[in-house]
Design an enzyme around this catalytic site. Structure first.
Site, short mmCIF file in Angstrom:
data_model
loop_
_atom_site.label_atom_id
_atom_site.label_comp_id
_atom_site.label_asym_id
_atom_site.label_seq_id
_atom_site.Cartn_x
_atom_site.Cartn_y
_atom_site.Cartn_z
N SER A 554 -6.50 2.92 -6.57
CA SER A 554 -6.97 3.89 -5.61
C SER A 554 -8.14 4.68 -6.22
O SER A 554 -9.15 4.08 -6.59
CB SER A 554 -5.82 4.80 -5.18
OG SER A 554 -6.12 5.50 -4.01
N ASP A 639 -4.59 -2.81 3.57
CA ASP A 639 -4.99 -1.50 3.06
C ASP A 639 -6.12 -0.99 3.93
O ASP A 639 -7.25 -1.43 3.81
CB ASP A 639 -5.45 -1.64 1.61
CG ASP A 639 -5.76 -0.28 0.97
OD1 ASP A 639 -5.74 0.74 1.68
OD2 ASP A 639 -6.01 -0.26 -0.25
N HIS A 671 -1.89 -0.63 0.68
CA HIS A 671 -2.42 0.09 -0.49
C HIS A 671 -1.49 -0.10 -1.69
O HIS A 671 -1.90 0.07 -2.83
CB HIS A 671 -2.54 1.58 -0.12
CG HIS A 671 -3.49 2.36 -0.96
ND1 HIS A 671 -4.83 2.08 -1.05
CD2 HIS A 671 -3.29 3.45 -1.76
CE1 HIS A 671 -5.42 2.96 -1.86
NE2 HIS A 671 -4.51 3.80 -2.30
#
Length: 695
Positions: A554, A639, A671
């Site tokens: 991330s 995602d 994600h």
């Protein structure tokens, strides 16, 4: 981008639930008797730990009901069952044995029944059973199932969340085109987290209840409203509650749609009067997140978690309270430079317990209503993630870098904690864990930064080890004592790596100034903090400074991409999971627009905005001319927070530049990586890449 454990995640992990039934040990699965061949952790062992899920204390504070999930690796399937144990400690007892599982476990307000959700009847519904697991009974029979539930304190009503269809699909508009496969969008927020937004909205309903059954028809308290409660994508029934007298329902909702919703975090606390069928906004004019209302047992106060600023999802999470007699609202954490999570009233309405990030760990705190003071109850190298009031002390859940979630009995006066569940002691007793060290490092601007250093299980100070810099996500998520099925520091250390995990600028738990510094400064001081951490530890005689790697997901994945163009030959290998590669594309294609708009401090076409222009100038794709270090890129197709084309762009550029690169792509993951087999594959490729270039 924050990673939170939620009902949706639980449902995905459990898969299809089976019907409640009599004890049939062949119908379920556990790993409690697993024997391992080595004291060193492997991906398969990591996926064999029991995972404590829902934890609920009986109203009398004496019994804990909870779920444990075990993964049967060969089936790529997770089994979850309900267990009970005394709150004072003792052996726990399994009371359900099902092929699928139960979740969202709680107690009926009178304590006579354990309540839970199950898809036994085909759809997810509310069920009850005796505390010994007998007499399972379906309570709700709602078409399409429910998404959460809550009993009124007076036990004459049940509130539940359910999706209702309010918008038209292509087939509704053109019924003759039954084979058409398309979407028509006219506004933003057409997809969220990992799914395309469908024509339904999650609404709160209530229905009459008596003697284990619902009666009459349910009432939609948000009828016709194109808004969600609980909030999407991660909200649960902690965002909904009855008043103490059971006459009204308080709920959390962001009553905005389309582009306005995409750029806003302004949710409010609404109260629906059941008799009058009327709704009132209690937090009108409060511009940030207002969530999770909870009434004091004496009915005098309403407390909730509140952020001040609209569009800033990492603002300070404050304890706000309303005096219901006067209507006065007050911030009780104005002098508390930390966040509050999971507000829990004591039965006498005199105190509120909560958890808060505190210098690398999550601790339990207590608010005293008499003098408005806040005191810290626990301290240590651990994370307390929830807290409840037991008959004698507290019941909490705890993780650390050395163990998964366990249930802990906490002395409310001394803060001393005792593991009473011991779910994973049999497996942990067969493994050797690496030491975890708390180290303070001087930054380039002369600040003190906490970094965790994790050592291999059989660490030898006379050896030279490769080291990994862990780049945290969020970006404003503290690098704490968490336990993960992917970013597991003990798993990394078991592969003979030294792990350096700094709490760089832009994280909570070190004061709001430290937390906020990162906004508008991507690629700035927090990257210098990374260099400070790895440079300090790499000077140790047991670290080989010529075998350093950097890994992260991330925001951590973005950090890896940025470091790849600016590291000045420090690193020999990179791994980026779901990272941001191109800021302009990210701004245009993510789903919650408020996040990037706040953190970049604006859009990329406003060339007069100097702060925003500095942000976009630090986009990793601007530095690819400097890329020369092997890189593994990982991304999931579902995602939508950081679209997978970001990963494809990074991988493609690396290959075009002649940099050794590999792309690990998961068509069915978001994600995160939720599937067992995908998770094990992730670990194998992770270490195959690192071992190739660092060993």
């Amino acid at each position: 981008m924050k990673q939170i454990a939620l009902l949706a995640l639980v449902v995905m992990l459990l898969g299809a639930c089976a019907a409640p039934q009599k004890a049939d040990k062949e119908a379920t699965f556990t790993n409690r008797d697993l024997k391992v061949d080595s004291e060193i952790m492997t991906p398969e062992v990591l996926w064999s730990f029991g995972r404590v899920g829902s934890v609920a204390l009986s109203p009398d504070g004496k019994t804990v009901a909870f779920t444990i999930s075990y993964t049967k690796i060969e089936e790529n399937k997770t089994y979850s069952d309900i267990y009970t144990m005394p709150a004072e400690g003792g052996d726990y007892k399994q009371i359900t044995f099902t092929k699928g599982g139960e979740f969202d476990v709680n107690w009926r307000p009178d304590g006579a029944k354990i309540t839970y959700m199950s898809a036994a009847s085909g759809d997810v519904q509310l069920w009850e059973m005796n505390p010994d697991g007998t007499q399972n009974q379906q309570v709700t029979k709602v078409d399409g199932g429910i998404e959460g539930y809550k009993y009124s304190p007076t036990m004459d009503k049940i509130a539940f969340a359910k999706s209702v269809k309010l918008d038209k699909t292509v087939h509704d508009i053109y019924p003759d085109l039954k084979y058409a496969d398309a979407r028509i969008e006219d506004d933003l927020m057409y997809r969220h987290w990992d799914h395309w937004v469908d024509p339904t909205y999650s609404h709160i309903f209530y229905i009459d209840y008596a003697n284990g059954a619902t009666t009459g028809s349910a009432t939609d308290i948000m009828e016709g409203e194109r808004y969600h409660s609980p909030l999407k994508p991660f909200g649960g029934m902690e965002q909904v509650t009855f008043t103490t007298d059971g006459k009204s329902i308080a709920y959390t909702c962001k009553k905005k749609t389309g582009m306005e919703s995409a750029f806003s975090t302004n949710s409010d606390i609404y109260v629906y009067d059941i008799k009058a069928a009327s709704t009132k906004n209690l937090t009108e004019g409060m511009m940030g997140y207002d969530i999770a209302p909870t009434y004091s047992p004496d009915g005098k106060y309403l407390a909730w978690e509140s952020m001040a600023r609209d569009g800033y999802e990492a603002d300070q999470n404050r304890l706000f309270m309303m005096d219901l007699a006067t209507g006065e609202k007050k911030d009780y954490t104005a002098d508390f430079d930390q966040n509050v999570h999971g507000l829990t009233w004591t039965p006498d309405s005199k105190h509120i317990y909560f958890t808060s990030e505190d210098k690398g760990s999550n601790e339990i705190f207590r608010f005293d209503l008499a003098d408005n003071s806040i005191s810290q109850i626990t301290e240590g190298i651990h994370n307390y993630n929830s807290v409840a009031i037991a008959a004698n002390g507290l019941i909490a859940t705890q993780t650390s870098m050395k163990h998964p979630t366990e249930i802990i009995s906490v002395n409310a006066e001394t803060g001393e904690g005792t593991n009473i569940s011991k779910v994973n002691e049999p497996l942990l007793g067969q493994l050797k864990m690496g030491d975890v060290e708390k180290r303070w490092i001087k930054t380039t601007d002369n600040k003190e930064m906490l970094a965790w250093v994790i050592y291999p299980p059989n660490f030898d100070k006379n050896k030279k080890y490769p080291a990994l810099l862990y780049c945290g996500g969020g970006p404003q998520s503290m690098v704490s004592q968490f336990w993960s099925l992917r970013w597991n520091f003990q798993m990394m250390a078991a592969n003979d790596y030294i792990i350096v995990a700094p709490n760089r600028r832009g994280l909570p738990g070190f004061g709001q100034e430290w937390n906020e510094q990162i906004s508008g400064d991507y690629g700035g001081q927090n990257m210098k903090d990374y260099f400070s951490a790895i440079d300090a530890v790499s000077k140790e005689l047991f670290v080989d400074e010529n075998r350093l790697g950097a890994v992260g997901a991330s925001y951590g994945g973005f950090s890896v991409y940025w470091l790849a163009g600016n590291h000045n030959k420090r690193f020999k290998a990179f791994i980026s999971h779901c990272g941001i590669f191109n800021f302009e594309q990210m701004y245009s294609t993510t789903e919650e627009m408020f996040f990037v708009d706040w953190d970049y401090k604006g859009n990329y076409w406003d060339t007069d905005n100097k702060t925003a222009m500095r942000s976009y100038a630090n986009s990793p794709h601007k530095f690819v001319k400097n890329w020369d270090t092997p890189m593994l890129v990982i991304h999931g197709a579902k995602d939508f927070r950081i679209p997978y084309t970001q990963g494809m762009g990074a991988f493609n550029v690396a290959k075009m530049r002649g940099v050794p690169a590999r792309f690990l792509y998961f068509p069915e993951e978001n994600h995160w990586v939720l599937s067992c087999h995908n998770g094990i594959l992730w670990q194998r490729e992770f270490f195959r890449w690192l071992d190739t270039y660092l060993k």
